[in-house]
Write an enzyme that holds these catalytic residues in place. Structure first.
Site, PDB file in Angstrom:
ATOM      1  N   LYS A  64       1.591   7.938  -1.595  1.00 53.07           N
ATOM      2  CA  LYS A  64       0.273   8.538  -1.328  1.00 53.07           C
ATOM      3  C   LYS A  64       0.441   9.812  -0.509  1.00 53.07           C
ATOM      4  O   LYS A  64      -0.201  10.829  -0.769  1.00 53.07           O
ATOM      5  CB  LYS A  64      -0.624   7.534  -0.597  1.00 53.07           C
ATOM      6  CG  LYS A  64      -1.093   6.412  -1.520  1.00 53.07           C
ATOM      7  CD  LYS A  64      -1.749   5.254  -0.798  1.00 53.07           C
ATOM      8  CE  LYS A  64      -2.045   4.125  -1.801  1.00 53.07           C
ATOM      9  NZ  LYS A  64      -2.540   2.897  -1.196  1.00 53.07           N
ATOM     10  N   GLN A 108      -3.766   0.541   4.540  1.00 53.05           N
ATOM     11  CA  GLN A 108      -2.951  -0.065   3.481  1.00 53.05           C
ATOM     12  C   GLN A 108      -3.000  -1.589   3.588  1.00 53.05           C
ATOM     13  O   GLN A 108      -2.746  -2.150   4.648  1.00 53.05           O
ATOM     14  CB  GLN A 108      -1.504   0.444   3.597  1.00 53.05           C
ATOM     15  CG  GLN A 108      -0.594  -0.037   2.499  1.00 53.05           C
ATOM     16  CD  GLN A 108      -0.991   0.484   1.115  1.00 53.05           C
ATOM     17  OE1 GLN A 108      -1.299   1.663   0.950  1.00 53.05           O
ATOM     18  NE2 GLN A 108      -1.019  -0.394   0.128  1.00 53.05           N
ATOM     19  N   ASP A 131     -11.244   4.363  -0.068  1.00 48.88           N
ATOM     20  CA  ASP A 131     -10.906   3.240  -0.956  1.00 48.88           C
ATOM     21  C   ASP A 131     -12.162   2.647  -1.600  1.00 48.88           C
ATOM     22  O   ASP A 131     -12.062   1.871  -2.545  1.00 48.88           O
ATOM     23  CB  ASP A 131     -10.191   2.134  -0.161  1.00 48.88           C
ATOM     24  CG  ASP A 131      -8.677   2.183  -0.357  1.00 48.88           C
ATOM     25  OD1 ASP A 131      -8.239   2.700  -1.401  1.00 48.88           O
ATOM     26  OD2 ASP A 131      -7.958   1.690   0.532  1.00 48.88           O
TER      27      ASP A 131
END
Ligand code: NAD
Length: 298
Positions: A64, A108, A131
């Site tokens: 990422k 994460q 997200d």
């Protein structure tokens, strides 16, 4: 392009959807928009929080961050020890929520077991929740409001939109009802007026349900679950599943949920790897940029 006979004996060309190429295109567009935003004095920035030492998570975070660098998005990585408690993570989220130079916050998953992922997700400001997991964004998705959409479902729709212009009345079957893939992708298909069936581990006679689908989205994490004779000729098959399996020479291989080698009669299929996977990161960057643009527009 591979060719194969359909069930009716007619030759149908199956198109292998190139997720890597599509993701590269999205990253290029993102890069151009990032540069435009920088000219307005705003540098889009993503904060990535990694708690613990899960090796797979470390790989995902590295990817990422490398993708951010490619598109000109600033990324700041926060590494917390595996022993970090919930308070420590929540304090960091709170600090990042209040930092005007941070536009996206990504935590994460999985988090160490002592930390409630739900509590942490709920603490992220919805307009920085790149997200798309915050309940406000989940609500906006189901009411058609302007929120941030989870990255994998967004990537799936970008692949499908490249093939389908009019979803109205098409039968779509989603395999898997998770909050991160199954449910949100079903909402997006519904928004486009497909007729959506969500299936899961307890669904009876899954093959019969899949057989009537024009669009199949498989997100079960069950390698090779969807067989060729489950898929109707001309259907579009999106394979989200990724399972790492050991192969004899001591290496591992990624296996999808669909036997695309049996699907020459489909209209289009995604490979694993190289299908949905690259789209997820491209959409994370696009979401970060969207958050930064919205913040800049006030
Ligand atoms: P999950 O474990 O949270 O949910 C799996 C769902 O599939 C559940 O609803 C379960 O009921 C259903 N299911 C499991 N086995 C089934 C079966 N045999 N028949 C019917 N339904 C079944 O998983 P998830 O987080 O949604 O992820 C699903 C898969 O997608 C995993 O392989 C994951 O690695 C992959 N994934 C890929 C990406 C990507 O970027 N490509 C992103 C997220 C998840």
């Amino acid at each position: 392009m591979a060719r194969g006979p359909s069930c009716s004996g007619v030759e149908i060309a199956v198109h292998i959807i190139n997720g890597r190429a599509k993701a590269a295109q999205i990253e290029e567009v993102t890069h151009t928009r990032v540069e435009a935003l920088k000219l307005r004095g705003v540098e889009p920035a993503l904060a990535v929080i990694l708690a613990g030492d899960d090796p797979a998570s470390q790989v995902y975070v590295r990817r990422k961050i490398a993708s951010c660098a490619r598109t000109g998005i600033r990324s700041i990585e926060y590494r917390l020890a595996a022993s970090a408690g919930e308070e420590e993570v929540l304090d960091l989220v709170d600090r990042l929520n209040r930092d005007g130079a941070i536009h996206g916050i990504l935590v994460q998953l999985p988090l160490p077991p002592v930390i409630s992922a739900n509590r942490v997700m709920d603490a992220i400001r919805p307009d920085k929740d790149v997200d798309g997991f915050h309940p406000v964004n989940v609500g906006r998705l189901s009411t058609g409001g302007r929120g941030l959409v989870p990255c994998t479902p967004l990537g799936i729709m970008k692949l499908l939109d490249g093939l389908i212009t009019d979803y109205r009345g098409l039968d779509a079957v989603v395999i898997g009802k998770s909050n991160i893939v199954g449910k949100p992708v079903a909402m997006l298909l519904l928004e486009r007026e497909a007729t959506v069936t969500i299936t899961h581990i307890e669904t009876r006679d899954l093959p019969a349900i899949v057989r009537r689908a024009d669009i199949v989205v498989a997100a079960a994490g069950a390698p090779g679950l969807v067989r060729g004779d489950w898929v109707k000729p001309g259907a579009v098959v999106i394979d989200v599943g990724i399972t790492r399996v050991d192969v004899p020479d001591g290496r591992t291989r990624l296996i999808g949920d669909c036997r695309i080698d049996e699907m020459d009669h489909a209209r289009a299929v995604t490979p694993v790897p190289g299908g949905v996977g690259p789209m997820t990161i491209a959409c994370l960057l696009a979401n970060t940029l969207t958050a930064a643009e919205r913040a800049a527009d006030g």
